[in-house]
Design a protein around this motif. Structure first.
Motif, PDB file in Angstrom:
ATOM      1  N   VAL A  20       0.839  -1.205   0.000  1.00 57.45           N
ATOM      2  CA  VAL A  20       0.000   0.000   0.000  1.00 57.45           C
ATOM      3  C   VAL A  20       0.873   1.255   0.000  1.00 57.45           C
ATOM      4  N   ILE A  21       1.959   1.247   0.767  1.00 56.96           N
ATOM      5  CA  ILE A  21       2.877   2.395   0.795  1.00 56.96           C
ATOM      6  C   ILE A  21       3.442   2.644  -0.594  1.00 56.96           C
ATOM      7  N   ILE A  22       3.907   1.590  -1.246  1.00 59.93           N
ATOM      8  CA  ILE A  22       4.494   1.740  -2.583  1.00 59.93           C
ATOM      9  C   ILE A  22       3.466   2.284  -3.570  1.00 59.93           C
ATOM     10  N   ILE A  23       2.262   1.750  -3.527  1.00 58.37           N
ATOM     11  CA  ILE A  23       1.202   2.221  -4.432  1.00 58.37           C
ATOM     12  C   ILE A  23       0.851   3.678  -4.140  1.00 58.37           C
ATOM     13  N   CYS A  24       0.723   4.025  -2.859  1.00 56.78           N
ATOM     14  CA  CYS A  24       0.378   5.411  -2.491  1.00 56.78           C
ATOM     15  C   CYS A  24       1.457   6.398  -2.921  1.00 56.78           C
ATOM     16  N   VAL A  25       2.709   6.046  -2.688  1.00 51.53           N
ATOM     17  CA  VAL A  25       3.801   6.949  -3.055  1.00 51.53           C
ATOM     18  C   VAL A  25       3.851   7.132  -4.573  1.00 51.53           C
ATOM     19  N   CYS A  26       3.769   6.036  -5.309  1.00 46.70           N
ATOM     20  CA  CYS A  26       3.822   6.133  -6.775  1.00 46.70           C
ATOM     21  C   CYS A  26       2.652   6.941  -7.321  1.00 46.70           C
ATOM     22  N   THR A  27       1.466   6.660  -6.830  1.00 43.05           N
ATOM     23  CA  THR A  27       0.283   7.380  -7.303  1.00 43.05           C
ATOM     24  C   THR A  27       0.347   8.857  -6.942  1.00 43.05           C
ATOM     25  N   THR A  28       0.757   9.150  -5.716  1.00 41.95           N
ATOM     26  CA  THR A  28       0.851  10.544  -5.279  1.00 41.95           C
ATOM     27  C   THR A  28       1.866  11.319  -6.108  1.00 41.95           C
ATOM     28  N   VAL A  29       3.032  10.728  -6.310  1.00 41.04           N
ATOM     29  CA  VAL A  29       4.066  11.396  -7.111  1.00 41.04           C
ATOM     30  C   VAL A  29       3.566  11.617  -8.538  1.00 41.04           C
ATOM     31  N   TRP A  30       2.956  10.603  -9.122  1.00 42.62           N
ATOM     32  CA  TRP A  30       2.449  10.714 -10.488  1.00 42.62           C
ATOM     33  C   TRP A  30       1.405  11.824 -10.613  1.00 42.62           C
ATOM     34  N   VAL A  45      -0.687  13.209   2.234  1.00 44.89           N
ATOM     35  CA  VAL A  45      -1.064  12.628   3.526  1.00 44.89           C
ATOM     36  C   VAL A  45      -1.274  11.112   3.423  1.00 44.89           C
ATOM     37  N   LEU A  46      -1.700  10.619   2.276  1.00 41.04           N
ATOM     38  CA  LEU A  46      -2.006   9.198   2.133  1.00 41.04           C
ATOM     39  C   LEU A  46      -0.804   8.285   2.378  1.00 41.04           C
ATOM     40  N   PRO A  47       0.368   8.549   1.796  1.00 42.99           N
ATOM     41  CA  PRO A  47       1.516   7.697   2.120  1.00 42.99           C
ATOM     42  C   PRO A  47       1.890   7.777   3.604  1.00 42.99           C
ATOM     43  N   LEU A  48       1.692   8.931   4.216  1.00 37.87           N
ATOM     44  CA  LEU A  48       2.006   9.052   5.652  1.00 37.87           C
ATOM     45  C   LEU A  48       1.082   8.184   6.502  1.00 37.87           C
ATOM     46  N   ILE A  49      -0.178   8.117   6.128  1.00 36.87           N
ATOM     47  CA  ILE A  49      -1.125   7.259   6.846  1.00 36.87           C
ATOM     48  C   ILE A  49      -0.730   5.791   6.676  1.00 36.87           C
ATOM     49  N   ALA A  50      -0.379   5.398   5.462  1.00 34.01           N
ATOM     50  CA  ALA A  50       0.032   4.016   5.211  1.00 34.01           C
ATOM     51  C   ALA A  50       1.304   3.670   5.987  1.00 34.01           C
ATOM     52  N   ILE A  51       2.252   4.603   6.051  1.00 33.58           N
ATOM     53  CA  ILE A  51       3.483   4.379   6.815  1.00 33.58           C
ATOM     54  C   ILE A  51       3.171   4.235   8.296  1.00 33.58           C
ATOM     55  N   ALA A  52       2.244   5.035   8.792  1.00 34.71           N
ATOM     56  CA  ALA A  52       1.845   4.940  10.202  1.00 34.71           C
ATOM     57  C   ALA A  52       1.231   3.573  10.504  1.00 34.71           C
TER      58      ALA A  52
END
Length: 67
Positions: A20-30, A45-52
């Motif tokens: 989920v972290i990888i997907i969130c980071v890639c999607t957010t950056v894109w 904020v989404l990758p931060l929530i997944a990291i938490a």
């Protein structure tokens, strides 16, 4: 459930949150690259929530393994 089953479930949940972290980071950056920072900055904020959540799962798995 025995301890081994619980540990396996927790490790699977950790792997899930890593994906989920990888997907969130890639999607957010894109999306930020496409639409600009001002338009999509709230998505950071989404990758931060997944990291938490990953940290939460990992912490409790380690805590359970110590006992």
């Amino acid at each position: 459930m025995d301890q081994e089953t619980i540990s396996r479930i927790n490790k699977t949940a950790e792997k899930f949150w890593l994906i989920v972290i990888i997907i969130c980071v890639c999607t957010t950056v894109w999306l930020i690259v496409q639409d600009g920072w001002e338009e999509r900055k709230q998505l950071a904020v989404l990758p931060l929530i997944a990291i938490a959540w990953y940290g939460f799962r990992r912490y409790f798995r380690k805590k359970m393994e110590r006992k």
